[in-house]
Enzyme design. Sequence first.
Site, PDB file in Angstrom:
ATOM      1  N   ARG A 131      10.345   9.435  19.460  1.00  0.00           N
ATOM      2  CA  ARG A 131      10.327   8.477  18.332  1.00  0.00           C
ATOM      3  C   ARG A 131      10.223   7.047  18.860  1.00  0.00           C
ATOM      4  O   ARG A 131       9.536   6.216  18.282  1.00  0.00           O
ATOM      5  CB  ARG A 131      11.570   8.652  17.460  1.00  0.00           C
ATOM      6  CG  ARG A 131      11.712  10.093  16.992  1.00  0.00           C
ATOM      7  CD  ARG A 131      11.985  10.307  15.534  1.00  0.00           C
ATOM      8  NE  ARG A 131      11.740  11.715  15.244  1.00  0.00           N
ATOM      9  CZ  ARG A 131      12.667  12.618  14.944  1.00  0.00           C
ATOM     10  NH1 ARG A 131      13.919  12.243  14.812  1.00  0.00           N
ATOM     11  NH2 ARG A 131      12.342  13.873  14.727  1.00  0.00           N
TER      12      ARG A 131
ATOM     13  N   GLU B  52      22.410  25.169  10.103  1.00  0.00           N
ATOM     14  CA  GLU B  52      21.076  24.638   9.791  1.00  0.00           C
ATOM     15  C   GLU B  52      19.961  25.624  10.163  1.00  0.00           C
ATOM     16  O   GLU B  52      19.480  25.612  11.293  1.00  0.00           O
ATOM     17  CB  GLU B  52      20.853  23.308  10.528  1.00  0.00           C
ATOM     18  CG  GLU B  52      19.486  22.696  10.210  1.00  0.00           C
ATOM     19  CD  GLU B  52      19.224  21.364  10.905  1.00  0.00           C
ATOM     20  OE1 GLU B  52      20.019  20.961  11.774  1.00  0.00           O
ATOM     21  OE2 GLU B  52      18.208  20.736  10.587  1.00  0.00           O
TER      22      GLU B  52
ATOM     23  N   LYS C 108      22.919  23.526   5.788  1.00  0.00           N
ATOM     24  CA  LYS C 108      21.906  22.454   5.913  1.00  0.00           C
ATOM     25  C   LYS C 108      20.520  23.102   5.929  1.00  0.00           C
ATOM     26  O   LYS C 108      19.986  23.412   6.997  1.00  0.00           O
ATOM     27  CB  LYS C 108      22.162  21.657   7.201  1.00  0.00           C
ATOM     28  CG  LYS C 108      21.101  20.605   7.481  1.00  0.00           C
ATOM     29  CD  LYS C 108      21.554  19.616   8.535  1.00  0.00           C
ATOM     30  CE  LYS C 108      20.422  18.667   8.902  1.00  0.00           C
ATOM     31  NZ  LYS C 108      20.864  17.508   9.655  1.00  0.00           N
TER      32      LYS C 108
ATOM     33  N   SER D 252      15.630  16.498   6.154  1.00  0.00           N
ATOM     34  CA  SER D 252      14.432  15.917   5.535  1.00  0.00           C
ATOM     35  C   SER D 252      13.152  16.522   6.107  1.00  0.00           C
ATOM     36  O   SER D 252      12.133  16.587   5.403  1.00  0.00           O
ATOM     37  CB  SER D 252      14.422  14.388   5.644  1.00  0.00           C
ATOM     38  OG  SER D 252      14.487  13.933   6.972  1.00  0.00           O
TER      39      SER D 252
ATOM     40  N   GLY E 107      10.640  15.785   7.959  1.00  0.00           N
ATOM     41  CA  GLY E 107       9.345  15.135   8.136  1.00  0.00           C
ATOM     42  C   GLY E 107       8.762  14.629   6.825  1.00  0.00           C
ATOM     43  O   GLY E 107       7.650  14.087   6.792  1.00  0.00           O
TER      44      GLY E 107
ATOM     45  N   ARG F 283      15.401  11.522   9.984  1.00  0.00           N
ATOM     46  CA  ARG F 283      14.247  10.627   9.807  1.00  0.00           C
ATOM     47  C   ARG F 283      14.247   9.909   8.464  1.00  0.00           C
ATOM     48  O   ARG F 283      13.935   8.725   8.387  1.00  0.00           O
ATOM     49  CB  ARG F 283      12.947  11.434   9.966  1.00  0.00           C
ATOM     50  CG  ARG F 283      12.597  11.704  11.403  1.00  0.00           C
ATOM     51  CD  ARG F 283      11.580  12.797  11.532  1.00  0.00           C
ATOM     52  NE  ARG F 283      12.138  14.121  11.285  1.00  0.00           N
ATOM     53  CZ  ARG F 283      11.455  15.262  11.384  1.00  0.00           C
ATOM     54  NH1 ARG F 283      10.180  15.216  11.708  1.00  0.00           N
ATOM     55  NH2 ARG F 283      12.036  16.422  11.168  1.00  0.00           N
TER      56      ARG F 283
HETATM   57  P1  13P Z   1      15.411  15.423   9.713  1.00  0.00           P
HETATM   58  O1  13P Z   1      16.107  14.950   8.464  1.00  0.00           O
HETATM   59  O2  13P Z   1      14.626  14.358  10.420  1.00  0.00           O
HETATM   60  O3  13P Z   1      14.640  16.683   9.475  1.00  0.00           O
HETATM   61  O4  13P Z   1      16.527  15.816  10.750  1.00  0.00           O
HETATM   62  C1  13P Z   1      17.600  16.555  10.311  1.00  0.00           C
HETATM   63  C2  13P Z   1      18.220  17.192  11.484  1.00  0.00           C
HETATM   64  O5  13P Z   1      19.373  16.989  11.740  1.00  0.00           O
HETATM   65  C3  13P Z   1      17.429  18.100  12.308  1.00  0.00           C
HETATM   66  O6  13P Z   1      18.276  18.909  13.060  1.00  0.00           O
END
Ligand code: 13P
Length: 351
Positions: A33, A177, A219, A261, A263, A294
């Site tokens: 990034r 997640e 998540k 999020s 992307g 992001r």
């Molecule tokens: P993003 O919201 O950028 O997808 O990242 C969330 C995250 O914690 C990825 O593990």
Amino acid sequence: MNTQEITKTAKTLISQDKGLLAMDESHPTCNKRFAALGIPQDEETRRAYREMIVTTTGLGESISGAILYDETIRQKKKDGTPIIKAIIDAGIIPGIKVDMGAKDLAGYPGEKITEGLDGLRDRLKEYFQMGARFAKWRAIIAIGHGIPSQTCIETNAHALARYAALCQEAGMVPVVEPEVLMDGDHTLQQCFEVTEKVLRTVFNQLYSQKVMLDGMILKPNMVLPGLGCPKQESLDKVADATVNCLLQAVPAAVPGIAFLSGGQSSELASARLNAMNIRFKSRLPWALAFSFARAIQQPALEIWHGEEINVPKAQQALYHRAKCNQAARRGDYNTGMERPIHDNTVYKHQI
Ligand code: 13P
């Protein structure tokens, strides 16, 4: 295991319409990034960036927990204060990413398995002593020709549940997640089917490994067409598909769902979360919150650009995005909030 403390932490993480800030990018991800913006990719720059984030005045109004990376939890602000202390002082619960990344799944080209279970019990103990009260483990599932395989889904779900059980043993809330990726040209319906299957498999594993559902946060991804799909869908369609998918697979005992999020643009992520809360909030067993990286950080990162002089404006942008997502939790977000941020913008905490 202190079950009361764990369930209390889980509840606090989703209370007051707040959400999580994921700032746990690994070195390669963070460097990628930075590189895209021409920012130097070294330890001191990553430290300065994370200091900019955690010293944003008023961040705790809309952020309940911040997920850190191992490097960051050991770092200090320029004045010598540990970063983790700055977070706690801001009224934010510190969390920690504990997976060791997604690696190729042997025998299954194009698929990944997340590693990091070996030694996890000891690492969790250390993080708890440092002050972390929740943790994160990310599994990734790609949609493509003939994938995901059942094996990929099952092995990742098994690892997620092993991680979650160890977290609770250590007194920490697991943020579970399983991310179905947006890459590809799949349709909304395909994403729905894969996400439902993944979530059902994950919850079967969580149940069989005795993870306390009221002491965890899910998540997940939102249910979306792939980035390359010619048919993109309206906010309402995405909201309906996402919530209907979750209703099929997520037990009511789970206190909160905090989306990644993945992307999406910052504005779309807020607008879609908002649409879900407008249409369903009063009828759901769990809270619909956010755990964006992001979609909260990107505008601030672009403004900051590695320069100290840009810190105040970058912090304004960060504060603003966090507030937009808090509004989205209430169903109060609208595009009128997306006005350009001027030098003279005055926020509530500054008055
Ligand atoms: P993003 O919201 O950028 O997808 O990242 C969330 C995250 O914690 C990825 O593990």
